[in-house]
Design a protein around this motif. Structure first.
Motif, short mmCIF file in Angstrom:
data_model
loop_
_atom_site.label_atom_id
_atom_site.label_comp_id
_atom_site.label_asym_id
_atom_site.label_seq_id
_atom_site.Cartn_x
_atom_site.Cartn_y
_atom_site.Cartn_z
N LEU A 7 0.86 -1.18 0.00
CA LEU A 7 0.00 0.00 0.00
C LEU A 7 0.89 1.23 0.00
N GLY A 8 0.83 2.01 -1.05
CA GLY A 8 1.57 3.26 -1.11
C GLY A 8 0.72 4.37 -0.53
N GLN A 9 1.29 5.13 0.36
CA GLN A 9 0.58 6.20 1.06
C GLN A 9 1.29 7.53 0.80
N VAL A 10 0.54 8.59 0.65
CA VAL A 10 1.13 9.91 0.44
C VAL A 10 1.80 10.35 1.75
N ARG A 11 3.07 10.65 1.62
CA ARG A 11 3.92 11.00 2.77
C ARG A 11 4.03 12.52 2.89
N GLU A 12 4.09 13.01 4.12
CA GLU A 12 4.25 14.44 4.36
C GLU A 12 5.73 14.81 4.31
N ASP A 13 6.24 14.95 3.09
CA ASP A 13 7.62 15.39 2.91
C ASP A 13 7.70 16.89 3.10
N ILE A 70 9.62 20.18 1.20
CA ILE A 70 10.34 20.66 0.03
C ILE A 70 10.58 22.15 0.25
N ASN A 71 11.84 22.54 0.31
CA ASN A 71 12.19 23.95 0.58
C ASN A 71 11.49 24.47 1.84
N ASP A 72 11.51 23.65 2.88
CA ASP A 72 10.90 23.98 4.18
C ASP A 72 9.39 24.15 4.14
N LYS A 73 8.74 23.61 3.10
CA LYS A 73 7.27 23.65 3.02
C LYS A 73 6.75 22.21 3.03
N LYS A 74 5.71 21.97 3.81
CA LYS A 74 5.13 20.63 3.90
C LYS A 74 4.32 20.30 2.66
N VAL A 75 4.41 19.03 2.26
CA VAL A 75 3.56 18.52 1.20
C VAL A 75 2.19 18.25 1.82
N GLU A 76 1.13 18.77 1.20
CA GLU A 76 -0.24 18.54 1.67
C GLU A 76 -0.94 17.43 0.90
N GLY A 91 -6.03 12.02 -9.44
CA GLY A 91 -6.61 13.16 -8.76
C GLY A 91 -5.80 13.55 -7.55
N ASN A 92 -6.41 14.37 -6.70
CA ASN A 92 -5.72 14.92 -5.54
C ASN A 92 -5.84 13.96 -4.36
N ILE A 93 -4.69 13.45 -3.91
CA ILE A 93 -4.64 12.50 -2.80
C ILE A 93 -3.89 13.17 -1.65
N LYS A 94 -4.55 13.28 -0.51
CA LYS A 94 -3.99 13.98 0.64
C LYS A 94 -2.98 13.12 1.40
N VAL A 95 -2.12 13.81 2.14
CA VAL A 95 -1.16 13.13 3.01
C VAL A 95 -1.91 12.13 3.88
N GLY A 96 -1.37 10.91 3.97
CA GLY A 96 -1.97 9.86 4.78
C GLY A 96 -2.92 8.96 4.02
N GLU A 97 -3.33 9.37 2.81
CA GLU A 97 -4.26 8.53 2.04
C GLU A 97 -3.48 7.55 1.15
N ILE A 98 -4.14 6.45 0.81
CA ILE A 98 -3.53 5.40 -0.01
C ILE A 98 -3.70 5.76 -1.49
N CYS A 99 -2.57 5.66 -2.22
CA CYS A 99 -2.59 5.99 -3.65
C CYS A 99 -2.19 4.82 -4.55
N GLY A 145 3.15 12.77 -10.62
CA GLY A 145 2.62 13.30 -9.38
C GLY A 145 3.13 14.70 -9.13
N LYS A 146 2.19 15.62 -8.95
CA LYS A 146 2.53 17.00 -8.63
C LYS A 146 2.28 17.18 -7.13
N GLU A 147 3.36 17.40 -6.38
CA GLU A 147 3.23 17.59 -4.94
C GLU A 147 2.72 19.01 -4.67
N ILE A 148 1.59 19.09 -3.98
CA ILE A 148 0.99 20.38 -3.64
C ILE A 148 1.46 20.74 -2.23
N LEU A 149 2.12 21.88 -2.13
CA LEU A 149 2.71 22.30 -0.85
C LEU A 149 1.73 23.17 -0.06
#
Length: 146
Positions: free
Chosen positions: A38-44, A46-52, A90-98, A130-134
């Motif tokens: 199960l791949g899950q969106v991780r809260e990385d 990037i340039n000191d901004k959290k991935v949402e 589509g848009n998958i939030k941090v913690g959701e399975i992708c 995948g486009k990471e939305i900060l």
């Protein structure tokens, strides 16, 4: 030739869908082991901004064809009873399975090794983006890492 299955699910993959998929396999009594990734969106950061979230897109027809090719090769290589691939769009939030990869075989090692190889090949070969939305709503294109 087998029908090429669309591997995409709009939105996150619901844990209930994973459970239902497992439950459907209880009638396949030649199976001795399953392996699930199960791949899950991780809260990385990037340039000191959290991935949402990550906004996933794909050339769906080509991606489904490539996933089908990978699946068929791995089923043959490891002697699997079955194998399944599902990926979010589509848009998958941090913690959701992708990503949900599910392999089944008469013995556990084949299921485990097949699942591991399938995930690696999906990340390398299937045309998905995948486009990471900060947190400030800026974005960064995601690089697949092993």
């Amino acid at each position: 030739m087998k029908k090429i299955k669309n591997i995409f699910i709009e939105g996150p993959i619901d844990p209930a869908f994973v459970a239902e998929s497992i439950a459907k396999h209880t009638v396949k009594t030649s199976i001795g082991g399953h392996s699930i990734f199960l791949g899950q969106v991780r809260e990385d950061k990037i340039n000191d901004k959290k991935v949402e979230s990550i906004e996933f897109t794909a050339y769906q027809e080509m991606a489904s064809e490539k996933a089908h090719e990978i699946r068929e090769e791995i089923i043959t290589k490891y002697g699997l009873t079955c194998a399944h691939i599902y990926h979010s769009l589509g848009n998958i939030k941090v913690g959701e399975i992708c990503l949900f990869v599910f392999t089944s075989a008469p013995h556990r090692k084949e299921a485990i090794n097949a699942c591991d190889e399938m995930v690696d090949r999906i990340k390398k070969e299937v045309p998905l983006w995948g486009k990471e939305i900060l947190e400030d709503k800026s974005h960064s294109w995601k690089e697949n890492k092993q």
